[in-house]
Design an enzyme around this catalytic site. Structure first.
Site, PDB file in Angstrom:
ATOM      1  N   ASN A 158     -48.627  72.862  33.428  1.00 39.19           N
ATOM      2  CA  ASN A 158     -47.659  72.851  34.532  1.00 39.19           C
ATOM      3  C   ASN A 158     -47.993  74.021  35.458  1.00 39.19           C
ATOM      4  O   ASN A 158     -47.734  75.171  35.125  1.00 39.19           O
ATOM      5  CB  ASN A 158     -46.240  72.996  33.939  1.00 39.19           C
ATOM      6  CG  ASN A 158     -45.181  73.133  35.016  1.00 39.19           C
ATOM      7  OD1 ASN A 158     -45.434  72.894  36.192  1.00 39.19           O
ATOM      8  ND2 ASN A 158     -43.979  73.530  34.603  1.00 39.19           N
ATOM      9  N   TRP A 159     -48.582  73.701  36.589  1.00 40.89           N
ATOM     10  CA  TRP A 159     -49.038  74.762  37.502  1.00 40.89           C
ATOM     11  C   TRP A 159     -47.909  75.315  38.358  1.00 40.89           C
ATOM     12  O   TRP A 159     -48.107  76.262  39.110  1.00 40.89           O
ATOM     13  CB  TRP A 159     -50.167  74.231  38.410  1.00 40.89           C
ATOM     14  CG  TRP A 159     -51.387  73.800  37.652  1.00 40.89           C
ATOM     15  CD1 TRP A 159     -51.605  73.920  36.300  1.00 40.89           C
ATOM     16  CD2 TRP A 159     -52.558  73.183  38.184  1.00 40.89           C
ATOM     17  NE1 TRP A 159     -52.830  73.418  35.975  1.00 40.89           N
ATOM     18  CE2 TRP A 159     -53.444  72.956  37.113  1.00 40.89           C
ATOM     19  CE3 TRP A 159     -52.951  72.802  39.472  1.00 40.89           C
ATOM     20  CZ2 TRP A 159     -54.687  72.370  37.284  1.00 40.89           C
ATOM     21  CZ3 TRP A 159     -54.184  72.213  39.655  1.00 40.89           C
ATOM     22  CH2 TRP A 159     -55.054  72.000  38.570  1.00 40.89           C
ATOM     23  N   LYS A 160     -46.760  74.706  38.291  1.00 31.54           N
ATOM     24  CA  LYS A 160     -45.588  75.152  39.071  1.00 31.54           C
ATOM     25  C   LYS A 160     -45.978  75.274  40.550  1.00 31.54           C
ATOM     26  O   LYS A 160     -46.819  74.522  41.016  1.00 31.54           O
ATOM     27  CB  LYS A 160     -45.021  76.440  38.479  1.00 31.54           C
ATOM     28  CG  LYS A 160     -44.784  76.289  36.954  1.00 31.54           C
ATOM     29  CD  LYS A 160     -43.977  77.374  36.349  1.00 31.54           C
ATOM     30  CE  LYS A 160     -43.834  77.101  34.848  1.00 31.54           C
ATOM     31  NZ  LYS A 160     -42.962  78.057  34.180  1.00 31.54           N
ATOM     32  N   HIS A 164     -36.862  70.254  33.554  1.00 29.37           N
ATOM     33  CA  HIS A 164     -37.443  71.578  33.274  1.00 29.37           C
ATOM     34  C   HIS A 164     -36.366  72.638  33.516  1.00 29.37           C
ATOM     35  O   HIS A 164     -35.554  72.506  34.435  1.00 29.37           O
ATOM     36  CB  HIS A 164     -38.653  71.812  34.187  1.00 29.37           C
ATOM     37  CG  HIS A 164     -39.423  73.035  33.809  1.00 29.37           C
ATOM     38  ND1 HIS A 164     -39.002  74.296  34.163  1.00 29.37           N
ATOM     39  CD2 HIS A 164     -40.559  73.200  33.086  1.00 29.37           C
ATOM     40  CE1 HIS A 164     -39.865  75.181  33.663  1.00 29.37           C
ATOM     41  NE2 HIS A 164     -40.818  74.538  33.010  1.00 29.37           N
ATOM     42  N   GLU A 216     -36.402  75.406  34.912  1.00 31.83           N
ATOM     43  CA  GLU A 216     -36.346  75.951  36.282  1.00 31.83           C
ATOM     44  C   GLU A 216     -35.596  74.998  37.203  1.00 31.83           C
ATOM     45  O   GLU A 216     -34.903  75.421  38.124  1.00 31.83           O
ATOM     46  CB  GLU A 216     -37.770  76.229  36.794  1.00 31.83           C
ATOM     47  CG  GLU A 216     -38.346  77.472  36.110  1.00 31.83           C
ATOM     48  CD  GLU A 216     -39.852  77.483  35.953  1.00 31.83           C
ATOM     49  OE1 GLU A 216     -40.561  76.723  36.643  1.00 31.83           O
ATOM     50  OE2 GLU A 216     -40.332  78.273  35.106  1.00 31.83           O
ATOM     51  N   GLU A 235     -38.381  73.431  25.004  1.00 28.86           N
ATOM     52  CA  GLU A 235     -38.728  74.646  25.742  1.00 28.86           C
ATOM     53  C   GLU A 235     -37.528  75.584  25.776  1.00 28.86           C
ATOM     54  O   GLU A 235     -36.670  75.469  26.662  1.00 28.86           O
ATOM     55  CB  GLU A 235     -39.107  74.288  27.178  1.00 28.86           C
ATOM     56  CG  GLU A 235     -40.374  73.482  27.299  1.00 28.86           C
ATOM     57  CD  GLU A 235     -41.109  73.865  28.580  1.00 28.86           C
ATOM     58  OE1 GLU A 235     -42.256  74.309  28.490  1.00 28.86           O
ATOM     59  OE2 GLU A 235     -40.525  73.740  29.659  1.00 28.86           O
ATOM     60  N   GLY A 264     -42.109  81.798  30.509  1.00 26.28           N
ATOM     61  CA  GLY A 264     -42.608  82.804  31.437  1.00 26.28           C
ATOM     62  C   GLY A 264     -42.239  84.232  31.063  1.00 26.28           C
ATOM     63  O   GLY A 264     -42.351  85.135  31.890  1.00 26.28           O
ATOM     64  N   SER A 298     -44.342  80.312  26.984  1.00 25.97           N
ATOM     65  CA  SER A 298     -45.260  81.445  26.766  1.00 25.97           C
ATOM     66  C   SER A 298     -46.369  81.146  25.769  1.00 25.97           C
ATOM     67  O   SER A 298     -46.800  82.047  25.039  1.00 25.97           O
ATOM     68  CB  SER A 298     -44.479  82.696  26.335  1.00 25.97           C
ATOM     69  OG  SER A 298     -43.647  83.119  27.388  1.00 25.97           O
ATOM     70  N   GLY A 319     -47.387  76.737  30.934  1.00 20.69           N
ATOM     71  CA  GLY A 319     -47.226  77.199  32.313  1.00 20.69           C
ATOM     72  C   GLY A 319     -48.342  78.169  32.659  1.00 20.69           C
ATOM     73  O   GLY A 319     -49.466  77.772  32.960  1.00 20.69           O
ATOM     74  N   GLY A 320     -48.034  79.473  32.584  1.00 18.51           N
ATOM     75  CA  GLY A 320     -48.973  80.520  33.006  1.00 18.51           C
ATOM     76  C   GLY A 320     -50.398  80.339  32.511  1.00 18.51           C
ATOM     77  O   GLY A 320     -51.347  80.428  33.300  1.00 18.51           O
TER      78      GLY A 320
HETATM   79  P1  PGA Z   1     -44.948  79.380  30.415  1.00 22.51           P
HETATM   80  O1  PGA Z   1     -44.216  78.115  31.094  1.00 22.51           O
HETATM   81  O2  PGA Z   1     -46.038  78.838  29.537  1.00 22.51           O
HETATM   82  O3  PGA Z   1     -45.473  80.181  31.566  1.00 22.51           O
HETATM   83  O4  PGA Z   1     -43.903  80.093  29.632  1.00 22.51           O
HETATM   84  C1  PGA Z   1     -43.926  76.991  30.339  1.00 22.51           C
HETATM   85  C2  PGA Z   1     -43.214  75.969  31.198  1.00 22.51           C
HETATM   86  O5  PGA Z   1     -42.563  76.341  32.157  1.00 22.51           O
HETATM   87  O6  PGA Z   1     -43.282  74.764  30.927  1.00 22.51           O
END
Ligand code: PGA
Length: 262
Positions: free
Chosen positions: A11-13, A96, A98, A168, A174, A214, A235-236
Site C-alpha cells: 500500500n503506497w498510500k 483502512h 486512515e 491491522e 506506521g 509496521s 505500508g512503509g
Molecule cells: P505500515 O502501514 O506498514 O507503514 O505500518 C500498513 C498499512 O497502512 O496498511
C-alpha cells in the site's frame, strides 16, 4: 488446514507520482518471481493504476485501489467508482484505519464499499483492527467483531469467497510498534471464529486473513509463520525496493514450506 495462497499487498498510500511509480515497478519487476501460490499486489495512487496496468505482467503483479466511492456513477464530483476501476484492479482496500479515522468512514460507508466492490468483480480487502485504547481496555475481540459484522452485513457466503480480511491494529500502523506474533495469532483466530459463526466452518477455513502494521523485511517471515496468517499488508516497507523484495521472497519461502508439508 486448507492451502491458501500467500498475499503480499504493498500500500503506497499518497506517495510517488505516476512517473516515480512506474520506475519503481520497473525496478522491482526484474526480481519478483512468478509463483502460483503467491500473489503480489500493488496499490499505487489512483492516477498510476492505468499506466501501471499497461506496464505489468498480470501473472507477476495484481493491482489494488486504495479507495473508491460506493456509488457506481453519477453526480459525485471528485470521486472514482468501483465500476470505473473494474477490469483495472483485482483488489480494493476498504476500511483502512486512515480512511476510518482521518476521513471518518463509518461501518455503513465501509459496508456499502464492500458491496460495490463485489458488485463490480473487485475483491475487497476489508481492514479491521483495534485502537491502542481498545487494546488497553481488553476490547480487541469486540472491535474485530463489530467491524466484521459492520463490513460484511449483506455479504453472502458465496460472495465471502472474494473477500480478504486484513487485521491491522491501528496502534501498529506506521508507528514501528508492530504486534507480537501471539497477538496476531489470537486476533486471526478470533476473526476466523467469527467468520465461522457467521458463515460456517468451510468459509472460516478458506477466507484469507492478512496481518498489517509496521511489517519490515526482518519481521515478515515471523508473521508469515503465524498459524492462520495468509499474507501481509505493507505500508512503509513496500516503498523500499530491497525491503519489499525481501518480503516477497519470504512469502515464496512460506508458500514452499506450506507445499512441502501438505
Ligand atoms: P505500515 O502501514 O506498514 O507503514 O505500518 C500498513 C498499512 O497502512 O496498511
Amino acid at each position: 488446514m486448507a492451502q491458501r495462497k500467500k498475499l503480499i499487498i504493498g500500500n503506497w498510500k499518497m506517495n510517488l507520482n505516476v512517473h516515480e511509480a512506474s520506475i519503481f515497478v520497473h525496478t522491482i519487476a526484474k526480481d519478483v518471481a512468478v509463483h502460483r501460490d503467491v500473489e503480489v499486489v500493488l496499490a499505487p495512487t489512483a492516477l498510476a493504476l492505468q499506466p501501471i496496468s499497461l506496464q505489468i505482467n498480470r501473472r507477476q503483479f495484481k493491482l489494488a485501489a486504495q479507495n473508491f466511492y460506493h456509488q457506481d456513477q453519477g453526480a459525485f464530483t471528485g470521486e472514482v467508482s468501483a465500476t470505473q476501476l473494474r477490469g483495472l484492479v483485482e483488489y480494493a482496500l476498504v476500511g483502512h484505519s486512515e480512511r476510518r479515522h482521518i476521513f471518518h468512514e463509518s461501518d455503513k460507508d465501509i459496508r456499502a464499499k464492500v458491496q460495490a466492490a463485489i458488485r463490480n468483480h473487485i475483491k475487497p480487502v476489508l481492514c479491521i483492527g483495534e485502537t491502542a485504547q481498545q487494546k488497553a481496555d481488553g476490547e480487541t475481540n469486540d472491535c474485530l467483531h463489530d467491524q466484521l459484522v459492520g463490513g460484511l452485513a449483506n455479504v453472502t457466503s458465496e460472495e465471502l469467497e472474494k473477500v480478504v480480511i486484513a487485521y491491522e491494529p491501528v496502534w501498529a500502523i506506521g508507528t514501528g510498534n508492530n504486534a507480537s506474533p501471539s497477538d496476531v495469532e489470537k486476533a486471526t483466530r478470533a476473526i476466523r471464529s467469527q467468520i465461522k459463526h457467521l458463515y460456517g466452518e468451510a468459509s472460516a477455513e478458506s477466507v484469507h486473513v492478512l496481518y498489517g502494521g509496521s511489517v519490515k523485511a526482518d519481521s515478515a517471515a515471523t508473521y508469515l509463520q503465524v498459524p492462520g496468517v495468509d499474507g501481509l499488508l505493507i505500508g512503509g516497507a513496500s516503498l523500499d525496493r530491497q525491503a519489499f523484495l525481501s518480503i516477497v521472497s519470504k512469502a515464496h519461502g512460506a508458500a514452499a514450506t506450506q507445499d512441502a508439508s501438505a
